[in-house]
Design a protein around this motif. Structure first.
Motif, PDB file in Angstrom:
ATOM      1  N   PRO A  48      48.894  37.811  38.444  1.00 30.26           N
ATOM      2  CA  PRO A  48      49.721  38.891  37.903  1.00 30.26           C
ATOM      3  C   PRO A  48      49.423  40.221  38.591  1.00 30.26           C
ATOM      4  O   PRO A  48      48.296  40.459  39.052  1.00 30.26           O
ATOM      5  N   VAL A  49      50.418  41.080  38.635  1.00 29.21           N
ATOM      6  CA  VAL A  49      50.252  42.391  39.263  1.00 29.21           C
ATOM      7  C   VAL A  49      49.092  43.150  38.631  1.00 29.21           C
ATOM      8  O   VAL A  49      48.302  43.809  39.325  1.00 29.21           O
ATOM      9  N   ASP A  50      48.952  43.081  37.308  1.00 29.17           N
ATOM     10  CA  ASP A  50      47.880  43.819  36.641  1.00 29.17           C
ATOM     11  C   ASP A  50      46.493  43.336  37.042  1.00 29.17           C
ATOM     12  O   ASP A  50      45.514  44.076  36.930  1.00 29.17           O
ATOM     13  N   THR A  51      46.390  42.093  37.527  1.00 28.75           N
ATOM     14  CA  THR A  51      45.107  41.566  37.983  1.00 28.75           C
ATOM     15  C   THR A  51      44.717  42.120  39.341  1.00 28.75           C
ATOM     16  O   THR A  51      43.539  42.337  39.633  1.00 28.75           O
TER      17      THR A  51
ATOM     18  N   THR B 195      46.048  45.003  40.776  1.00 25.23           N
ATOM     19  CA  THR B 195      46.451  46.399  40.980  1.00 25.23           C
ATOM     20  C   THR B 195      45.647  47.338  40.070  1.00 25.23           C
ATOM     21  O   THR B 195      45.425  47.046  38.897  1.00 25.23           O
ATOM     22  N   THR B 196      45.212  48.436  40.639  1.00 32.02           N
ATOM     23  CA  THR B 196      44.626  49.532  39.872  1.00 32.02           C
ATOM     24  C   THR B 196      45.581  50.702  39.943  1.00 32.02           C
ATOM     25  O   THR B 196      46.020  51.088  41.044  1.00 32.02           O
ATOM     26  N   TRP B 197      45.931  51.262  38.804  1.00 36.31           N
ATOM     27  CA  TRP B 197      46.859  52.401  38.753  1.00 36.31           C
ATOM     28  C   TRP B 197      46.021  53.688  38.645  1.00 36.31           C
ATOM     29  O   TRP B 197      45.195  53.830  37.752  1.00 36.31           O
TER      30      TRP B 197
END
Length: 214
Positions: free
Chosen positions: A206-209, A211-213
């Motif tokens: 998943p993108v949240d895994t 990616t750091t915003w």
């Protein structure tokens, strides 16, 4: 006009999201020299640092060439044997030798004025010529990886399938095909052809895994 734009967008997503790593091809399907040239020309529209375009290709499509490659790619025998071609991608450690040619052509084509050409060459050329080998290696690997991904997408747009491969004897591949192994750094092999069966889909994190915003 809107319908045409929507169609192109749909084609783009089909190319990107439908791409699969294909390991077995229809050996009867050949890609002509002319079409392979088109594929490479379109692939080399990829970006590169200061437009030095350090990618170099060896297109291996003859029986003799494939036999040479097969000895170096023991874990990728099917791709080598059945594909229309295997493209060996290299990074040129001395790509700066083409700087004058590239930037002179930029001026001739009206892409930049002469004074900008001179400013840019003065700014980056000495740095390229004196760059540490490790740093240059990192740079050309990044740029050659960009063109490799673009090549796979372009091939799919032409109706072909691909498989990027890192499992081969990188220390021998340049000299096997007549290149200076100190100048030309192996990046990957890319098999190209028409799949004899569909490639398998694969899971993506998943993108949240990934990616750091900030």
């Amino acid at each position: 006009m809107e319908k045409e734009a929507a169609s192109k967008q749909s084609d783009f997503y089909q190319i990107v999201l439908g791409r699969r790593s294909v390991k077995s091809y229809d050996p009867e399907v050949k890609i002509s020299h002319e079409e392979m040239t088109e594929i490479l020309e379109e692939a080399t529209r990829a970006p590169s640092s200061v437009n030095m375009q350090p990618w170099r290709f060896v297109v291996i499509s003859t029986q003799e060439g494939k036999e040479k490659l097969a000895k170096l790619a023991m874990f990728n025998q099917t791709q080598v044997a059945t594909s229309s071609a295997v493209i060996a991608v290299f990074g040129d450690m001395k790509s700066v030798e083409y700087a004058e040619e590239i930037y002179t052509k930029q001026v001739e084509l009206g892409y930049m004025p002469e004074e900008v050409k001179e400013q840019l060459l003065t700014a980056f050329k000495p740095g390229y010529e004196n760059m540490a080998a490790r740093d240059m290696r990192d740079l050309v690997l990044i740029d050659a990886s960009l063109v490799s991904m673009q090549l796979m997408l372009v091939a799919r747009a032409h109706g072909y399938d691909t498989n990027p491969m890192g499992g081969y004897e990188k220390g021998k591949v340049a000299e096997t095909f007549g290149l200076d192994s100190k100048r030309y750094i192996p990046v990957m092999l890319i098999s190209v052809g028409k799949a004899d069966k569909e490639g398998y889909p694969s899971y993506r994190l998943p993108v949240d895994t990934v990616t750091t915003w900030a």
